[in-house]
Design an enzyme around this catalytic site. Sequence first.
Site, PDB file in Angstrom:
ATOM      1  N   CYS A 153       0.797  -1.165   0.169  1.00 14.29           N
ATOM      2  CA  CYS A 153      -0.074   0.190  -0.084  1.00 14.29           C
ATOM      3  C   CYS A 153       0.636   1.304  -0.378  1.00 14.29           C
ATOM      4  CB  CYS A 153      -0.563  -0.006   0.787  1.00 14.29           C
ATOM      5  SG  CYS A 153      -1.706  -1.175   1.732  1.00 14.29           S
ATOM      6  N   ALA A 154       0.556   1.970  -1.146  1.00 16.70           N
ATOM      7  CA  ALA A 154       1.169   3.177  -1.006  1.00 16.70           C
ATOM      8  C   ALA A 154       0.951   4.787   0.503  1.00 16.70           C
ATOM      9  CB  ALA A 154       0.836   4.533  -2.450  1.00 16.70           C
TER      10      ALA A 154
END
Lengths: 406, 141
Positions: free
Chosen positions: B50-51
């Site tokens: 996940c960014a």
Amino acid sequence: MLDVEKIRADFPILSREVNGKPLVYLDNGASAQKPSVVIDAVTRGYAEEYANVHRGLHYLSNLATDKYEAVRGKVAQFLNAAHEDHIVFNTGTTMGINMIAYSWAMPRMQAGDEIVLSVMEHHANIVPWHFLRERLGVVLKWVETDATGALDPQKVIDAIGPKTKLVAITQVSNVLGTKVDVKTITSAAHEKDVPVLVDGSQAAVHMPVDVQDIGCDFYAITGHKLYGPSGSGAIYIKPERMAEMRPFLGGGDMINEVGRDVITYNTPPMKFEAGTPGIVQTIGLGAALDYLMDIGMDKIAAHEDALCAYASERLTGLNWLNVQGHAPGKAAIFSMTMSGGAHPHDISTILDKRGIAVRAGHHCAQPLMAHMGVSATARASFAMYNTKDEVDALVDGLELCNKLLG
Amino acid sequence: MASAEFEELVETFEFLDDWEDRYGHVIDMGRAMPPLADDQKLATTKVEGCASQVWLVPEVNGQGATAVFGFGGDSDAMIVKGLIAILHSLYNGLTMVEVSAVDAPAEMARLGLNDHLSSQRSNGLRAMIERIRAIAAAAQA
């Protein structure tokens, strides 16, 4: 004056809609859109003019070779290099800088030697030097920006010590838009016999570049940011430095003779271009550079400076928005965070629903993010085809972000 | 199949025809979801890929296939937190067998939010669903 509506008409994708809204493309720092002349050159390259280069003696091979090799001169002209043989083709700045790290830096550096770089470098101008730190014990010396995001060239010059073997620095920050006085830095570095590599990935898109005036040893550019095809690029290398380089990639095209126990290499720049290159991509890059030179980089810079001033004024008016970087004369790249809990991903998601493309994340510049004390920003990066109306659309979109997230 | 709570949400969304209102509702759901304590935001609870940051803390009652699934979740992005709240309404209180039977992308499509589950999105929703499904599969093994 640049006729922006005429330019927009040259880019087919700009007339499409995204999420039911006219596309407002502000992710040019990541990659630029392509004009019809580039798309047509790529199509024609494959449809009518394709064969491998430097190989066959048949008609199509000669034609493709002529088209491909003609681009070397266009890149030299674009960067004002003294000769086209000072240009090595590659896939972009990342490959260009990696090649310099392996071909030039690695054989002449040892433990304790230093490379000076700024804290706002892109990872492409950091990670290859980390390899040398890990493998050779080279020391990375970081120069920090001031509170406005400006980089004082004197601080870079002061960081050059007796053990410094290279200065590797960007000309324009991909996060802040800060322009760096690479000419002053190069001149001072050369007085201390230290070569300078300039990451021109962003700068070459936004302003005229003259590598002879800068005087740098290496200047790397990326085709896909220059309105050319992805997978195209080049690096300018001073002939003295090129003579010091050993080949990095081995394979076809870069050799003269290969025997069982002996090898001789092709002459530079081909010595550094192993294997079948991005033939059509490079031909497309040539079309992009012709297009840019036809318009004039000075006109493009003037248009973008006006956009930058307008965007600065409008974004500064939003008191809940933090724009990172206010260096004087900066390029039209705006990294933003919002007061309160909104994450750059939230901003990007809502702007996307409005058809506005920005990038959210660390922008391949984590040391700079750490220096600024943020984990991510939403970045709007402008190009020659952007308009003041699109600045207004961005501001309206940000107002909506504030309404929903603030 | 989905929980009754999720079916109610689908009805609510049917009245929100404007995407701004839908997103406003998603964000409000995220705000209403209790945040995780800092000591629950660990490497083990962090969802990879996940960014924006996403954490998932499972709360399982019982043993095996009939165990009842629940979880706490958090994110530093408000829209993602709202999407986590929606997943919470989708999965919370289901047995492990029921969890495995949920077609999350199809259910999210009923809210018009399935584009957040495309492989192009790095918001961690997909990874979160995969972790939930893995927990349910392990419980039934």
